[in-house]
Motif scaffolding. Structure first.
Motif, PDB file in Angstrom:
ATOM      1  N   GLY A   8       0.809  -1.218   0.000  1.00  0.00           N
ATOM      2  CA  GLY A   8       0.000   0.000   0.000  1.00  0.00           C
ATOM      3  C   GLY A   8       0.844   1.270   0.000  1.00  0.00           C
ATOM      4  N   VAL A   9       1.634   1.458  -1.058  1.00  0.00           N
ATOM      5  CA  VAL A   9       2.507   2.634  -1.136  1.00  0.00           C
ATOM      6  C   VAL A   9       1.766   3.768  -1.864  1.00  0.00           C
ATOM      7  CG1 VAL A   9       4.699   1.470  -0.870  1.00  0.00           C
ATOM      8  CG2 VAL A   9       3.680   1.599  -3.145  1.00  0.00           C
ATOM      9  N   GLY A  10       0.658   4.200  -1.260  1.00  0.00           N
ATOM     10  CA  GLY A  10      -0.138   5.278  -1.832  1.00  0.00           C
ATOM     11  C   GLY A  10       0.206   6.615  -1.220  1.00  0.00           C
ATOM     12  N   LEU A  11      -0.821   7.430  -0.945  1.00  0.00           N
ATOM     13  CA  LEU A  11      -0.604   8.791  -0.453  1.00  0.00           C
ATOM     14  C   LEU A  11       0.282   8.818   0.786  1.00  0.00           C
ATOM     15  CD1 LEU A  11      -4.128  10.460  -0.830  1.00  0.00           C
ATOM     16  CD2 LEU A  11      -2.030  11.069  -2.057  1.00  0.00           C
ATOM     17  N   MET A  12       0.005   7.959   1.751  1.00  0.00           N
ATOM     18  CA  MET A  12       0.793   7.931   2.980  1.00  0.00           C
ATOM     19  C   MET A  12       1.934   6.923   2.887  1.00  0.00           C
ATOM     20  SD  MET A  12      -0.772  10.175   4.862  1.00  0.00           S
ATOM     21  CE  MET A  12      -0.655   9.956   6.626  1.00  0.00           C
ATOM     22  N   GLY A 224     -10.689  27.904  -0.943  1.00  0.00           N
ATOM     23  CA  GLY A 224     -10.993  27.132  -2.144  1.00  0.00           C
ATOM     24  C   GLY A 224      -9.952  26.104  -2.529  1.00  0.00           C
ATOM     25  N   ASN A 225      -9.037  25.769  -1.615  1.00  0.00           N
ATOM     26  CA  ASN A 225      -8.005  24.768  -1.902  1.00  0.00           C
ATOM     27  C   ASN A 225      -8.606  23.375  -1.733  1.00  0.00           C
ATOM     28  OD1 ASN A 225      -5.794  23.099  -2.104  1.00  0.00           O
ATOM     29  ND2 ASN A 225      -4.726  23.925  -0.320  1.00  0.00           N
ATOM     30  N   ARG A 226      -8.903  22.698  -2.844  1.00  0.00           N
ATOM     31  CA  ARG A 226      -9.574  21.395  -2.786  1.00  0.00           C
ATOM     32  C   ARG A 226      -8.720  20.330  -2.105  1.00  0.00           C
ATOM     33  NH1 ARG A 226     -14.040  19.825  -5.089  1.00  0.00           N
ATOM     34  NH2 ARG A 226     -13.252  17.690  -5.213  1.00  0.00           N
ATOM     35  N   GLU A 227      -7.417  20.534  -2.036  1.00  0.00           N
ATOM     36  CA  GLU A 227      -6.532  19.519  -1.469  1.00  0.00           C
ATOM     37  C   GLU A 227      -5.981  19.940  -0.110  1.00  0.00           C
ATOM     38  OE1 GLU A 227      -3.620  18.419  -4.367  1.00  0.00           O
ATOM     39  OE2 GLU A 227      -5.102  17.437  -5.644  1.00  0.00           O
ATOM     40  N   ALA A 228      -6.718  20.808   0.571  1.00  0.00           N
ATOM     41  CA  ALA A 228      -6.247  21.300   1.867  1.00  0.00           C
ATOM     42  C   ALA A 228      -6.171  20.179   2.905  1.00  0.00           C
ATOM     43  CB  ALA A 228      -7.165  22.410   2.379  1.00  0.00           C
ATOM     44  N   HIS A 229      -7.053  19.196   2.796  1.00  0.00           N
ATOM     45  CA  HIS A 229      -7.044  18.066   3.730  1.00  0.00           C
ATOM     46  C   HIS A 229      -7.497  16.836   2.968  1.00  0.00           C
ATOM     47  CE1 HIS A 229      -7.146  16.359   7.859  1.00  0.00           C
ATOM     48  NE2 HIS A 229      -8.077  15.577   7.346  1.00  0.00           N
ATOM     49  N   LYS A 230      -6.540  16.035   2.509  1.00  0.00           N
ATOM     50  CA  LYS A 230      -6.829  14.934   1.592  1.00  0.00           C
ATOM     51  C   LYS A 230      -7.201  13.663   2.356  1.00  0.00           C
ATOM     52  CE  LYS A 230      -4.408  14.673  -2.232  1.00  0.00           C
ATOM     53  NZ  LYS A 230      -3.299  14.600  -3.202  1.00  0.00           N
ATOM     54  N   PHE A 231      -8.413  13.681   2.892  1.00  0.00           N
ATOM     55  CA  PHE A 231      -8.992  12.511   3.546  1.00  0.00           C
ATOM     56  C   PHE A 231     -10.413  12.395   3.031  1.00  0.00           C
ATOM     57  CE2 PHE A 231     -10.965  10.136   7.056  1.00  0.00           C
ATOM     58  CZ  PHE A 231     -10.056   9.100   7.190  1.00  0.00           C
ATOM     59  N   THR A 232     -10.732  11.287   2.363  1.00  0.00           N
ATOM     60  CA  THR A 232     -11.969  11.225   1.597  1.00  0.00           C
ATOM     61  C   THR A 232     -13.210  11.111   2.483  1.00  0.00           C
ATOM     62  OG1 THR A 232     -11.963   8.810   1.371  1.00  0.00           O
ATOM     63  CG2 THR A 232     -10.766  10.081  -0.320  1.00  0.00           C
ATOM     64  N   GLY A 271     -24.888  11.803  -4.000  1.00  0.00           N
ATOM     65  CA  GLY A 271     -24.151  12.297  -5.157  1.00  0.00           C
ATOM     66  C   GLY A 271     -22.717  12.645  -4.881  1.00  0.00           C
ATOM     67  N   GLY A 272     -22.244  12.394  -3.666  1.00  0.00           N
ATOM     68  CA  GLY A 272     -20.852  12.706  -3.376  1.00  0.00           C
ATOM     69  C   GLY A 272     -19.902  11.750  -4.052  1.00  0.00           C
ATOM     70  N   ASP A 273     -18.826  12.275  -4.589  1.00  0.00           N
ATOM     71  CA  ASP A 273     -17.788  11.435  -5.171  1.00  0.00           C
ATOM     72  C   ASP A 273     -16.830  11.061  -4.052  1.00  0.00           C
ATOM     73  OD1 ASP A 273     -15.779  10.189  -6.518  1.00  0.00           O
ATOM     74  OD2 ASP A 273     -15.602  11.681  -8.100  1.00  0.00           O
ATOM     75  N   GLY A 274     -17.130   9.953  -3.395  1.00  0.00           N
ATOM     76  CA  GLY A 274     -16.353   9.563  -2.226  1.00  0.00           C
ATOM     77  C   GLY A 274     -14.898   9.287  -2.519  1.00  0.00           C
ATOM     78  N   ALA A 275     -14.577   8.991  -3.776  1.00  0.00           N
ATOM     79  CA  ALA A 275     -13.186   8.705  -4.123  1.00  0.00           C
ATOM     80  C   ALA A 275     -12.389   9.988  -4.333  1.00  0.00           C
ATOM     81  CB  ALA A 275     -13.125   7.849  -5.387  1.00  0.00           C
ATOM     82  N   GLU A 276     -13.062  11.076  -4.615  1.00  0.00           N
ATOM     83  CA  GLU A 276     -12.368  12.313  -4.967  1.00  0.00           C
ATOM     84  C   GLU A 276     -12.662  13.472  -4.013  1.00  0.00           C
ATOM     85  OE1 GLU A 276     -10.129  12.510  -7.235  1.00  0.00           O
ATOM     86  OE2 GLU A 276     -10.404  10.513  -8.049  1.00  0.00           O
ATOM     87  N   ASP A 277     -13.829  13.446  -3.362  1.00  0.00           N
ATOM     88  CA  ASP A 277     -14.190  14.541  -2.467  1.00  0.00           C
ATOM     89  C   ASP A 277     -13.652  14.268  -1.071  1.00  0.00           C
ATOM     90  OD1 ASP A 277     -15.417  15.920  -4.457  1.00  0.00           O
ATOM     91  OD2 ASP A 277     -17.455  15.355  -3.919  1.00  0.00           O
ATOM     92  N   TYR A 278     -13.099  15.310  -0.452  1.00  0.00           N
ATOM     93  CA  TYR A 278     -12.449  15.176   0.840  1.00  0.00           C
ATOM     94  C   TYR A 278     -13.307  15.776   1.953  1.00  0.00           C
ATOM     95  CZ  TYR A 278      -8.452  14.247  -2.222  1.00  0.00           C
ATOM     96  OH  TYR A 278      -7.626  13.724  -3.183  1.00  0.00           O
ATOM     97  N   VAL A 279     -12.898  15.539   3.190  1.00  0.00           N
ATOM     98  CA  VAL A 279     -13.686  15.956   4.350  1.00  0.00           C
ATOM     99  C   VAL A 279     -14.085  17.435   4.312  1.00  0.00           C
ATOM    100  CG1 VAL A 279     -13.522  16.326   6.847  1.00  0.00           C
ATOM    101  CG2 VAL A 279     -12.998  14.092   5.885  1.00  0.00           C
ATOM    102  N   PRO A 280     -13.186  18.383   3.972  1.00  0.00           N
ATOM    103  CA  PRO A 280     -13.634  19.780   3.935  1.00  0.00           C
ATOM    104  C   PRO A 280     -14.740  20.051   2.923  1.00  0.00           C
ATOM    105  CG  PRO A 280     -11.254  19.687   4.063  1.00  0.00           C
ATOM    106  CD  PRO A 280     -11.731  18.282   3.784  1.00  0.00           C
ATOM    107  N   HIS A 281     -14.883  19.180   1.915  1.00  0.00           N
ATOM    108  CA  HIS A 281     -15.940  19.375   0.920  1.00  0.00           C
ATOM    109  C   HIS A 281     -17.316  19.065   1.495  1.00  0.00           C
ATOM    110  CE1 HIS A 281     -12.541  18.197  -2.100  1.00  0.00           C
ATOM    111  NE2 HIS A 281     -12.319  19.357  -1.499  1.00  0.00           N
ATOM    112  N   LEU A 282     -17.357  18.482   2.694  1.00  0.00           N
ATOM    113  CA  LEU A 282     -18.643  18.260   3.358  1.00  0.00           C
ATOM    114  C   LEU A 282     -19.423  19.558   3.481  1.00  0.00           C
ATOM    115  CD1 LEU A 282     -20.482  16.239   4.937  1.00  0.00           C
ATOM    116  CD2 LEU A 282     -19.248  16.957   7.007  1.00  0.00           C
ATOM    117  N   VAL A 283     -18.716  20.676   3.593  1.00  0.00           N
ATOM    118  CA  VAL A 283     -19.391  21.969   3.729  1.00  0.00           C
ATOM    119  C   VAL A 283     -20.342  22.221   2.569  1.00  0.00           C
ATOM    120  CG1 VAL A 283     -17.546  23.310   2.606  1.00  0.00           C
ATOM    121  CG2 VAL A 283     -19.009  24.402   4.296  1.00  0.00           C
TER     122      VAL A 283
END
Length: 295
Positions: A8-12, A224-232, A271-283
């Motif tokens: 699992g050599v992904g993001l982390m 507006g930084n979509r990658e401010a917290h990259k946790f889906t 309709g959320g894109d769980g693979a691409e949308d991160y926790v801050p996008h919950l807003v």
């Protein structure tokens, strides 16, 4: 030096594996879908195994960074059959403690030790070797694994025996995902009440209610930084589902946890894109559910 396998050599995982290599550990990796991190690690001196069984046979210690317990269980199925007695499996995923306890017991029957070491931090901190680890392991196994963990972790808390790390991680994420749900609802209310996001942020930022999570969350909500917290969103929902199971297993009433889980379920299931949308996008999802247009 302990021979390390990494699944699992992904993001982390990429940063963690790179730090293990830099510390001089022989490293074996196995490809999944994204070849980029594997190719990079091989260029730094890692060996790519043909499959998971080959990785298990080549390793004294195997790290796992997987999405959740179902994937960890499938990986451990192979490791249990192929690793030599005296090996260690280190699960860095956020997993269900009920599953963790069962896996640790199964590996013990094979003479293989278990460590759960879920992570705190970001991919940037992973690359820098500055992650936090909440570790569940026996004292003897922890003494052996600690120098390995220190190659990629800046902070290590040994919180108990097997599964204790995963329990602590779920409590940590209960707070973090709770902040996300609370901020999202507060911002929807601020907009609906005529105050707006910028006014809300101007009062909270720098006050006693500010914190590191608030700042990364507002990195999207305000800047507006979509990658401010990259946790889906999908991972957030998964973790809150595991927390519910942990609460049920201990007989603890968990009404706030249920409310937080429902916030993420709303996003993922509408309709959320769980693979691409991160926790801050919950807003955005909470705003839309309340008839608020955030633009």
């Amino acid at each position: 030096m302990e021979k390390i396998g990494f699944v699992g050599v992904g993001l982390m995982g990429h940063g963690m594996a790179a730090n293990l290599l830099a510390a001089g550990h022989p490293l074996t990796v196995v490809a999944h879908r994204n070849r980029g991190p594997v190719d990079d690690l091989v260029s730094r001196g890692a060996v790519e195994a043909a499959d998971l069984a080959a990785l298990a046979r080549a390793s004294d210690i195997v790290h796992i960074c997987a999405p959740g317990s179902p994937q960890v269980e499938a990986i451990v199925e192979v490791l249990a059959a192929e690793m030599l007695k005296g090996g260690i499996v280190v699960d860095c995923s956020t997993s269900n403690p009920v599953s963790t306890e069962a896996l640790a017991a199964r590996l013990a029957e094979r003479g293989i030790d278990w460590v759960d070491a879920p992570l705190g931090g970001t991919p940037v901190q992973a690359e820098a070797g500055e992650l936090a680890a909440m570790v569940g392991a026996t004292p003897e196994v922890f003494a052996r694994i600690e120098p390995v963990l220190r190659t990629w972790a800046g902070t290590i808390a040994h919180v108990g025996g097997p599964a204790a790390g995963h329990k602590m991680k779920l409590l940590n994420n209960f707070l973090a995902m709770g902040y996300g749900a609370l901020y999202s609802e507060a911002l929807a209310l601020a907009e609906k009440a005529g105050l707006g996001t910028d006014t809300f942020d101007s009062v909270i930022r720098g006050s006693r209610m500010d914190c590191g999570f608030y700042q990364t969350f507002m990195g999207y909500a305000v800047e507006g930084n979509r990658e401010a917290h990259k946790f889906t969103l999908t991972n957030a929902l998964k973790d809150m589902t595991y927390l519910s199971a942990m609460a049920g297993g201990t007989g603890v009433a968990n009404p706030i946890g249920a409310a937080i889980r429902n916030s993420y379920a709303l996003a993922v299931n509408t309709g959320g894109d769980g693979a691409e949308d991160y926790v801050p996008h919950l807003v955005d999802y909470i705003a839309r559910a309340n008839g608020v247009d955030r633009g």
